[in-house]
Write a protein that holds these residues in place. Structure first.
Motif, mmCIF file in Angstrom:
data_model
loop_
_atom_site.group_PDB
_atom_site.id
_atom_site.type_symbol
_atom_site.label_atom_id
_atom_site.label_comp_id
_atom_site.label_asym_id
_atom_site.label_seq_id
_atom_site.Cartn_x
_atom_site.Cartn_y
_atom_site.Cartn_z
ATOM 1 N N HIS A 59 0.835 -1.212 0.000
ATOM 2 C CA HIS A 59 0.000 0.000 0.000
ATOM 3 C C HIS A 59 0.864 1.254 0.000
ATOM 4 N N HIS A 105 1.404 3.953 1.940
ATOM 5 C CA HIS A 105 2.086 4.647 3.047
ATOM 6 C C HIS A 105 3.608 4.603 2.875
ATOM 7 N N ASP A 149 6.004 4.234 4.906
ATOM 8 C CA ASP A 149 6.790 3.195 5.583
ATOM 9 C C ASP A 149 6.738 1.863 4.826
ATOM 10 N N HIS A 150 6.002 1.847 3.700
ATOM 11 C CA HIS A 150 5.986 0.676 2.808
ATOM 12 C C HIS A 150 6.504 0.999 1.404
ATOM 13 N N HIS A 193 -7.096 -1.216 4.985
ATOM 14 C CA HIS A 193 -6.344 -0.307 5.851
ATOM 15 C C HIS A 193 -6.281 1.107 5.260
ATOM 16 N N ASP A 253 -0.465 -3.954 6.064
ATOM 17 C CA ASP A 253 -1.148 -3.404 7.240
ATOM 18 C C ASP A 253 -2.612 -3.809 7.155
ATOM 19 N N HIS A 283 -5.469 0.995 11.818
ATOM 20 C CA HIS A 283 -4.912 -0.354 12.009
ATOM 21 C C HIS A 283 -5.844 -1.221 12.836
#
Ligand SMILES: [Zn+2]
Length: 462
Positions: free
Chosen positions: A62, A64, A66-67, A162, A188, A405
């Motif tokens: 996805h 975000h 952090d991904h 998410h 997530d 989450h």
């Protein structure tokens, strides 16, 4: 023998990156940025523990950061193959990566001007142009469809609920014993019964191995009714003649807030012409959410008035329009990024309104340590903004139930929906207390094999 190596999000909630190695062919699942604190973020500049040019494919769960946040670095370091994502993810990834490149260029320029960097010539991690280069590599795969990554290895995306487009990823391949088995990378996991998006779905088959996120593995979200709480805060603040400032994450949380605010407007409790969405990124994300009709749930489709419609609330794109809100005397709701008040236009609104005891600040979700948001919900009496000390007189609220989450119980619910227990389970994307608590719950309550808590760089066989 194929191996899987966990290169990120081990014992932390950022930096997701898993490397699958068949020798001649290699695949990466997510290529996320570390976020939160200098020590952690220094890892974003470490050399990759694999050669980007040698990867066959990259798969992204996805949008975000952090991904996805290190995807541009992959491209600048030689990767030119496909980056697979779902169709709704594509637009959001494009937004966040170009924005990230722009912010890094600005920060490097600022550091150079101020001379505070340890480096003589502070350089951005990557630029907006670098981000655009990797965007050309994006290839979309519809939810539920199987796609061959290379001969013998197949990919499938399953809705994770998410964020718009967020997926769990199934990859199936033969092991060294000749048996075909699937790994599921949960990505997530979202929440059940939340506005707009469809609920998380379980993987279609029984995975032999599961890599499961554990962000809230040790917590249950509060049962508060976010819509009711928000309605109360808005009405009380308007009655005092104050402003409601909502620091919001541009992707996902903002659209949930618009949904709740629209319900208040429908009920005649809020004049929609007094609601301002003051963030170009959140406006663009809202447009992408609105267009993704196939991802809307039935409740959303049944609404008489579309909360994501451009005509409903006031959209503030220019800096001048945003500044004009600073002198506004009548009550208003201002939704502005960033969600933890560490940057973005909301910082200016806090500077102007925190000292006003008639006003309210409503945080929508988790506030990380070290952020202004955390200081405010912890009851700070003063706060530093742009070199000024601002007294906090406004009322501070936090709506915890707006989390994107799954909590502990929702993660267990998602796991229970699997057709059969996986033979091996690995927990990542959670701090160690959360991972340990979830490992115990999966073993004790579901009777699953004890999950492993992998370390960064730890390889395991396929
Ligand atoms: Zn996420």
């Amino acid at each position: 023998m194929p191996t899987v190596t966990f290169h990120g999000a081990c014992g932390v909630v950022t930096g997701s990156c898993t490397h699958l190695d068949w020798g001649e062919r290699q695949v990466l699942v997510d290529c996320g940025m570390y976020q939160g604190g200098e020590e952690l973020e220094a890892r974003n500049r470490s050399p990759f523990p694999f050669r980007p040019a040698e990867l066959t494919a990259v798969v992204v769960t996805h949008a975000h950061l952090d991904h996805t946040g290190l995807l541009p670095r992959l491209a600048t370091e030689g990767y030119s193959g496909p980056v697979y994502c779902t169709a709704p993810s594509r637009g959001l990834i494009s937004l966040v990566l170009q924005d990230a490149g722009k912010i890094q260029e600005e920060e490097a320029r600022y550091a150079r001007r101020q001379g505070y960097s340890q480096h003589a010539d502070p350089r951005p991690l990557y630029t907006a142009d670098d981000a655009r280069r990797v965007l050309k590599l994006l290839k979309t795969v519809p939810f539920g469809e199987e796609r061959e990554l290379f001969p013998g290895v197949r990919l499938r995306f399953v809705r994770a609920g998410h964020l718009l487009g967020a997926a769990s990823v199934e990859i199936s391949a033969k092991g060294s014993d000749g048996e075909r088995r699937a790994w599921c990378f949960s990505g997530d996991v979202g929440r059940y019964g939340v506005p707009i998006l469809k609920d998380p779905e379980p993987p279609s088959g029984a995975p032999a191995a599961l890599l499961l996120e554990s962000t809230y593995g040790d917590r249950r979200h509060s049962g508060e009714d976010a819509a009711a709480a928000l309605g109360r805060i808005v009405e009380e603040t308007y009655a005092r003649g104050g402003m409601v400032i909502i620091p919001a994450f541009a992707l996902g949380r903002t659209q949930d807030l618009l949904y709740h605010l629209s319900a208040l407007a429908d009920a005649g409790r809020l004049d929609p012409s007094t609601v301002f969405l003051d963030s170009p990124m959140a406006i663009n994300a809202t447009e992408i959410y609105e267009r993704a009709e196939a991802e809307h749930d039935e409740d959303f489709e049944a609404l008489a008035n579309n909360p994501l419609d451009a005509g409903l609330f006031v959209r503030v794109r220019t800096v001048d329009e945003s500044k004009a809100l600073n002198t506004r005397g009548e009550p208003a709701v201002i939704v502005a990024a960033s969600g933890m008040a560490n940057g973005g236009r909301v910082v200016h609104h806090l500077l102007h309104r925190l000292g006003d005891k008639r006003s309210s600040v409503v945080f929508a979700g988790y506030q990380a340590a070290g952020t202004r948001g955390r200081a405010l919900i912890d009851g700070a009496e003063t706060i530093g903004i742009h070199g000024q000390t601002v007294w906090v007189k406004a009322q501070i609220h936090q709506l915890q139930s707006l989390s994107a989450h799954a909590d502990r119980d929702e993660l267990l619910r998602w796991c229970r929906a699997l057709p059969a227990p996986p033979q091996r389970i690995f927990l990542n994307h959670g701090e160690d207390p959360a991972r340990k608590a979830l490992a115990a719950a999966l073993a004790d309550e579901l009777g699953w094999p004890r999950p492993r808590l992998p370390l960064t760089g730890e390889p395991v066989p396929w």
